[in-house]
Design a protein around this motif. Structure first.
Motif, PDB file in Angstrom:
ATOM      1  N   ILE A  81       0.816  -1.220   0.000  1.00 38.37           N
ATOM      2  CA  ILE A  81       0.000   0.000   0.000  1.00 38.37           C
ATOM      3  C   ILE A  81       0.845   1.263   0.000  1.00 38.37           C
ATOM      4  CG2 ILE A  81      -1.667   1.355   1.343  1.00 38.37           C
ATOM      5  CD1 ILE A  81      -3.059  -1.266   2.049  1.00 38.37           C
ATOM      6  N   PRO A  82       1.873   1.384   0.865  1.00 35.75           N
ATOM      7  CA  PRO A  82       2.711   2.603   0.792  1.00 35.75           C
ATOM      8  C   PRO A  82       3.371   2.782  -0.561  1.00 35.75           C
ATOM      9  CG  PRO A  82       3.088   1.448   2.859  1.00 35.75           C
ATOM     10  CD  PRO A  82       2.267   0.531   2.001  1.00 35.75           C
ATOM     11  N   ALA A  85       0.796   4.091  -2.939  1.00 40.55           N
ATOM     12  CA  ALA A  85       0.478   5.484  -2.609  1.00 40.55           C
ATOM     13  C   ALA A  85       1.459   6.443  -3.284  1.00 40.55           C
ATOM     14  CB  ALA A  85       0.498   5.691  -1.094  1.00 40.55           C
ATOM     15  N   THR A  86       2.726   6.000  -3.452  1.00 38.70           N
ATOM     16  CA  THR A  86       3.708   6.878  -4.089  1.00 38.70           C
ATOM     17  C   THR A  86       3.401   7.099  -5.570  1.00 38.70           C
ATOM     18  OG1 THR A  86       5.235   5.066  -4.682  1.00 38.70           O
ATOM     19  CG2 THR A  86       5.498   6.074  -2.500  1.00 38.70           C
TER      20      THR A  86
END
Length: 252
Positions: A81-82, A85-86
């Motif tokens: 997920i991170p 997100a980028t």
């Protein structure tokens, strides 16, 4: 060539990386000559098909991570997920001017090819080769750094020095994070999707040296913390599936 996967896996990975570099450069050069710059994207789609056929014939698709995330590791895909997100960070600068349906389609084709081939080569061939001879954490870091430094070849594609430095920094950090995720889940498929989307977002959005530097800084800060989280998780649960380590079932 297929025997090198067992006898000299690092050389095998490097040969395929060299094939990729040559294919991209041929696509760029021939595309410029014939007035069809989108040719490189088609070349990479062709190379992707060749890789799938090659690995299927050798029975190595799963070994190199071209499979579903392994049983019991599905929740670990939340760690992607991170990364995903980028993908949204470049859109803070807005879309690039002059986009047409044609440029968008061929950008998607090119970046899908880049995402697939680079994940197979760096998180598949190279990472698995290093895991046979190196401690796991070192293998992850080496594969990520190699992936990042490989982007220096973009200097030959007209990138500025500043753009090049920013790209290398981001690629090293992203490469390490993707390697951790591949080891934890036993699959490079989510990484392929992320890689393609990340490159597409960067290609279709506006760009400036200052904004790019800020974007890389924010992304790097988030992902460095994220990498420490992934390392802790790996220490707690270990890598996915023993068959992801060696086709003969041996741990490095």
């Amino acid at each position: 060539m297929s025997k090198l996967q067992d006898t000299k896996p690092i050389l095998h990975a490097l040969i395929w990386i060299a094939i990729y570099i040559v294919a991209v450069n041929i696509g760029d050069i021939v595309g410029d000559v014939i007035g069809f710059p989108e040719l490189t994207g088609l070349v990479l789609i062709g190379l992707s098909i060749v890789l799938v056929i090659y690995l299927r014939a050798a029975g190595r698709l799963a070994f190199y991570g071209l499979r579903r995330v392994q049983p019991g590791t599905l929740s670990l895909t939340l760690f992607y997920i991170p990364l995903f997100a980028t993908v949204l960070v470049p859109f803070a600068q807005g879309f690039a001017p002059g986009l047409t349906v044609r440029t968008v389609i061929f950008a998607v084709v090119l970046m899908a090819g880049v995402g697939f081939v680079e994940e197979v080569l760096f998180r598949g061939f190279l990472l698995q080769a290093l895991r046979v001879s190196e401690p796991l954490t070192r293998a992850i870091i080496i594969s990520g750094v190699t992936f990042g430094l490989g982007h220096i070849l973009n200097l030959f594609r007209g990138y500025s020095i500043v753009d090049q430095i920013l790209q290398i920094v981001a690629a090293v950090i992203v490469g390490i994070a993707l390697s951790y995720c591949a080891v934890l889940t036993g699959s490079i498929v989510p990484g392929i999707v992320f890689h393609a989307l990340f490159n597409i977002s960067s290609t279709l959005t506006n760009s400036s040296a200052m904004a790019d530097a800020v974007g890389v800084g924010v992304t790097s800060l988030v992902l460095v913390v994220y990498i420490f989280v992934l390392q802790k998780r790996l220490a707690d649960v270990g890598p996915a599936g023993i068959d992801s380590l060696d086709p003969r079932g041996r741990r490095p």
